[in-house]
Design a protein around this motif. Structure first.
Motif, PDB file in Angstrom:
ATOM      1  N   TRP A   1     -15.644  10.522   0.274  1.00 12.84           N
ATOM      2  CA  TRP A   1     -14.571  10.013   1.127  1.00 12.84           C
ATOM      3  C   TRP A   1     -14.576  10.830   2.416  1.00 12.84           C
ATOM      4  O   TRP A   1     -14.521  12.065   2.375  1.00 12.84           O
ATOM      5  CB  TRP A   1     -13.218  10.150   0.437  1.00 12.84           C
ATOM      6  CG  TRP A   1     -12.928   9.061  -0.541  1.00 12.84           C
ATOM      7  CD1 TRP A   1     -13.519   8.878  -1.763  1.00 12.84           C
ATOM      8  CD2 TRP A   1     -11.988   7.997  -0.392  1.00 12.84           C
ATOM      9  NE1 TRP A   1     -13.007   7.766  -2.386  1.00 12.84           N
ATOM     10  CE2 TRP A   1     -12.056   7.212  -1.562  1.00 12.84           C
ATOM     11  CE3 TRP A   1     -11.089   7.636   0.612  1.00 12.84           C
ATOM     12  CZ2 TRP A   1     -11.267   6.080  -1.754  1.00 12.84           C
ATOM     13  CZ3 TRP A   1     -10.289   6.510   0.422  1.00 12.84           C
ATOM     14  CH2 TRP A   1     -10.388   5.739  -0.742  1.00 12.84           C
TER      15      TRP A   1
ATOM     16  N   PHE B   1       0.830  -1.208   0.000  1.00 14.20           N
ATOM     17  CA  PHE B   1       0.000   0.000   0.000  1.00 14.20           C
ATOM     18  C   PHE B   1       0.866   1.261   0.000  1.00 14.20           C
ATOM     19  O   PHE B   1       0.599   2.207  -0.751  1.00 14.20           O
ATOM     20  CB  PHE B   1      -0.917  -0.007   1.222  1.00 14.20           C
ATOM     21  CG  PHE B   1      -1.592   1.307   1.484  1.00 14.20           C
ATOM     22  CD1 PHE B   1      -2.546   1.808   0.618  1.00 14.20           C
ATOM     23  CD2 PHE B   1      -1.259   2.057   2.607  1.00 14.20           C
ATOM     24  CE1 PHE B   1      -3.165   3.034   0.856  1.00 14.20           C
ATOM     25  CE2 PHE B   1      -1.870   3.280   2.852  1.00 14.20           C
ATOM     26  CZ  PHE B   1      -2.826   3.768   1.971  1.00 14.20           C
TER      27      PHE B   1
ATOM     28  N   HIS C   1     -16.669  -3.184   1.405  1.00  8.87           N
ATOM     29  CA  HIS C   1     -16.382  -2.317   0.257  1.00  8.87           C
ATOM     30  C   HIS C   1     -15.712  -1.008   0.664  1.00  8.87           C
ATOM     31  O   HIS C   1     -15.139  -0.316  -0.183  1.00  8.87           O
ATOM     32  CB  HIS C   1     -17.676  -2.000  -0.504  1.00  8.87           C
ATOM     33  CG  HIS C   1     -18.484  -0.900   0.124  1.00  8.87           C
ATOM     34  ND1 HIS C   1     -19.438  -1.144   1.094  1.00  8.87           N
ATOM     35  CD2 HIS C   1     -18.475   0.449  -0.052  1.00  8.87           C
ATOM     36  CE1 HIS C   1     -19.993   0.000   1.468  1.00  8.87           C
ATOM     37  NE2 HIS C   1     -19.428   0.982   0.798  1.00  8.87           N
TER      38      HIS C   1
ATOM     39  N   ILE D   1      -8.122   3.947   5.456  1.00  2.00           N
ATOM     40  CA  ILE D   1      -6.703   4.323   5.458  1.00  2.00           C
ATOM     41  C   ILE D   1      -6.395   5.072   6.751  1.00  2.00           C
ATOM     42  O   ILE D   1      -7.147   5.963   7.158  1.00  2.00           O
ATOM     43  CB  ILE D   1      -6.364   5.215   4.253  1.00  2.00           C
ATOM     44  CG1 ILE D   1      -6.605   4.465   2.938  1.00  2.00           C
ATOM     45  CG2 ILE D   1      -4.913   5.697   4.325  1.00  2.00           C
ATOM     46  CD1 ILE D   1      -6.517   5.346   1.708  1.00  2.00           C
TER      47      ILE D   1
ATOM     48  N   GLU E   1     -13.080   1.463   1.771  1.00  3.10           N
ATOM     49  CA  GLU E   1     -11.616   1.566   1.844  1.00  3.10           C
ATOM     50  C   GLU E   1     -11.247   2.379   3.089  1.00  3.10           C
ATOM     51  O   GLU E   1     -11.716   3.513   3.256  1.00  3.10           O
ATOM     52  CB  GLU E   1     -11.071   2.249   0.601  1.00  3.10           C
ATOM     53  CG  GLU E   1      -9.583   2.466   0.635  1.00  3.10           C
ATOM     54  CD  GLU E   1      -8.843   1.679  -0.439  1.00  3.10           C
ATOM     55  OE1 GLU E   1      -7.642   1.439  -0.257  1.00  3.10           O
ATOM     56  OE2 GLU E   1      -9.465   1.327  -1.444  1.00  3.10           O
TER      57      GLU E   1
ATOM     58  N   TYR F   1      -4.172   8.884  -5.098  1.00  7.08           N
ATOM     59  CA  TYR F   1      -4.627   7.517  -4.814  1.00  7.08           C
ATOM     60  C   TYR F   1      -6.148   7.447  -4.862  1.00  7.08           C
ATOM     61  O   TYR F   1      -6.725   6.553  -5.498  1.00  7.08           O
ATOM     62  CB  TYR F   1      -4.113   7.093  -3.442  1.00  7.08           C
ATOM     63  CG  TYR F   1      -4.543   5.714  -3.017  1.00  7.08           C
ATOM     64  CD1 TYR F   1      -3.840   4.587  -3.420  1.00  7.08           C
ATOM     65  CD2 TYR F   1      -5.656   5.537  -2.192  1.00  7.08           C
ATOM     66  CE1 TYR F   1      -4.226   3.312  -3.026  1.00  7.08           C
ATOM     67  CE2 TYR F   1      -6.065   4.282  -1.794  1.00  7.08           C
ATOM     68  CZ  TYR F   1      -5.353   3.175  -2.220  1.00  7.08           C
ATOM     69  OH  TYR F   1      -5.748   1.910  -1.835  1.00  7.08           O
TER      70      TYR F   1
ATOM     71  N   GLY G   1      -7.808  -1.973   7.980  1.00 13.02           N
ATOM     72  CA  GLY G   1      -7.462  -0.907   7.053  1.00 13.02           C
ATOM     73  C   GLY G   1      -5.977  -0.890   6.719  1.00 13.02           C
ATOM     74  O   GLY G   1      -5.185  -1.686   7.218  1.00 13.02           O
ATOM     75  N   LYS G   2      -5.609   0.052   5.867  1.00  9.45           N
ATOM     76  CA  LYS G   2      -4.236   0.225   5.432  1.00  9.45           C
ATOM     77  C   LYS G   2      -3.602   1.365   6.217  1.00  9.45           C
ATOM     78  O   LYS G   2      -4.265   2.339   6.551  1.00  9.45           O
ATOM     79  CB  LYS G   2      -4.209   0.520   3.932  1.00  9.45           C
ATOM     80  CG  LYS G   2      -4.860  -0.582   3.095  1.00  9.45           C
ATOM     81  CD  LYS G   2      -5.065  -0.157   1.657  1.00  9.45           C
ATOM     82  CE  LYS G   2      -5.752  -1.246   0.848  1.00  9.45           C
ATOM     83  NZ  LYS G   2      -6.043  -0.807  -0.538  1.00  9.45           N
TER      84      LYS G   2
ATOM     85  N   THR H   1     -17.538   5.885   0.000  1.00  2.41           N
ATOM     86  CA  THR H   1     -16.556   5.020  -0.662  1.00  2.41           C
ATOM     87  C   THR H   1     -15.353   4.696   0.209  1.00  2.41           C
ATOM     88  O   THR H   1     -14.831   3.579   0.177  1.00  2.41           O
ATOM     89  CB  THR H   1     -16.059   5.699  -1.957  1.00  2.41           C
ATOM     90  OG1 THR H   1     -17.186   6.058  -2.757  1.00  2.41           O
ATOM     91  CG2 THR H   1     -15.129   4.789  -2.731  1.00  2.41           C
ATOM     92  N   GLY H   2     -14.873   5.692   0.981  1.00  3.95           N
ATOM     93  CA  GLY H   2     -13.665   5.480   1.773  1.00  3.95           C
ATOM     94  C   GLY H   2     -13.611   6.353   3.008  1.00  3.95           C
ATOM     95  O   GLY H   2     -14.394   7.302   3.162  1.00  3.95           O
TER      96      GLY H   2
ATOM     97  N   LYS I   1      -9.159   5.486  -7.678  1.00  4.89           N
ATOM     98  CA  LYS I   1     -10.009   4.408  -7.177  1.00  4.89           C
ATOM     99  C   LYS I   1     -11.345   4.371  -7.916  1.00  4.89           C
ATOM    100  O   LYS I   1     -11.821   5.390  -8.388  1.00  4.89           O
ATOM    101  CB  LYS I   1     -10.227   4.570  -5.665  1.00  4.89           C
ATOM    102  CG  LYS I   1      -9.000   4.210  -4.851  1.00  4.89           C
ATOM    103  CD  LYS I   1      -8.669   2.763  -5.069  1.00  4.89           C
ATOM    104  CE  LYS I   1      -7.342   2.346  -4.486  1.00  4.89           C
ATOM    105  NZ  LYS I   1      -7.033   0.924  -4.730  1.00  4.89           N
TER     106      LYS I   1
END
Length: 261
Positions: free
Chosen positions: A95, A12, A184, A188, A186, A257, A230-231, A123-124, A261
């Motif tokens: 996001w 990542f 689903h 971080i 994302e 990034y 998570g990342k 989404t994130g 996506k």
């Protein structure tokens, strides 16, 4: 710990770093909804208002909105503000970007949505120096009745909701459990990894209070990242406020990034 986290999330981290393109601009509709940290109105110099993130993301071409939560409000109160906003925002690609205590509120909001109907347009989630599991600093304030009484008087003096202390405590049962989020989404985490020599004086005292427990950024325990979904993008040599010469470049890379996506 830094080397372990870096190795574990190397793929990542490499993807983030390789995404950097000075000429890149927004290729799709993206909205960043920023949830600020505590005292973001009273002390914008701390960076909890996310101004740098908002400025860079706006120039990149993202739609950006600062969610006006209560600067000194309780986690529960702010969670409800976030919940109302998310459920009524019709943008197709949102996001969430939360800072510090804002991540506590965002986490609880997202977990509540999991028990209802999770919006497909979320989404994130990017958590920046997030108190996902709280902080032992708050736990220490509640250790004895004398500490509780002293801290209660102090919070009244500075007009901060006393309930916040228990809400962000490392012993808060709501935060001690695993984070449950939809597959689903994302997730971080951007977190600083400092040594004592890297810290500013205002955080050094707090950092030293936590050293006996484990590595920390002056507010949160970094080993919490071992048990989180998570990342992780770790930044060496910066504290909880993420003040570093290359932070603008890192924010831009994250925008690239998200854009891809």
């Amino acid at each position: 710990l830094y080397q372990f986290i870096k190795k574990h999330h190397q793929e990542f981290i490499s993807e983030i770093n390789s995404n950097f393109s000075p000429a890149e601009t927004c290729q799709q509709p993206v909205k960043l909804l920023l949830i600020p940290g505590m005292f973001y109105k009273e002390h914008p110099d701390f960076g909890a208002d996310g101004r740098l993130i908002r400025d860079i993301a706006s120039r990149f071409g993202f739609e950006v909105e600062l969610l006006e939560v209560e600067s000194k409000g309780s986690v529960l109160s702010n969670k409800n503000i976030i919940l109302k906003k998310i459920t009524n925002d019709s943008h197709p690609n949102i996001w969430l970007v939360s800072l510090s205590k804002g991540s506590t509120e965002t986490r609880l909001c997202l977990e509540e949505l999991m028990r209802k109907e999770f919006p497909v347009n979320i989404t994130g989630w990017v958590s920046v120096s997030g108190l996902i599991f709280g902080t032992p600093l708050a736990t220490k304030k509640l250790r004895t009745n004398f500490r509780k009484a002293w801290w209660y008087l102090l919070t009244r003096l500075i007009r901060v909701d006393y309930k916040i202390t228990a809400e962000i405590s490392h012993h808060n049962k709501k935060l001690m459990v695993d984070v449950v989020l939809p597959p689903h989404l994302e997730v971080i985490h951007v977190v600083g990894f400092p040594l004592a020599a890297h810290l500013q004086p205002r955080l050094l005292k707090q950092y030293n209070k936590l050293v006996s427990i484990g590595p920390n950024d002056g507010i949160i325990l970094l080993e919490d990242l071992l048990n989180i979904r998570g990342k992780v993008y770790p930044i060496w040599g910066v504290d909880h406020f993420l003040r570093a010469g290359n932070i603008s470049q890192i924010i831009y890379k994250l925008c690239c990034y998200i854009n891809n996506k």
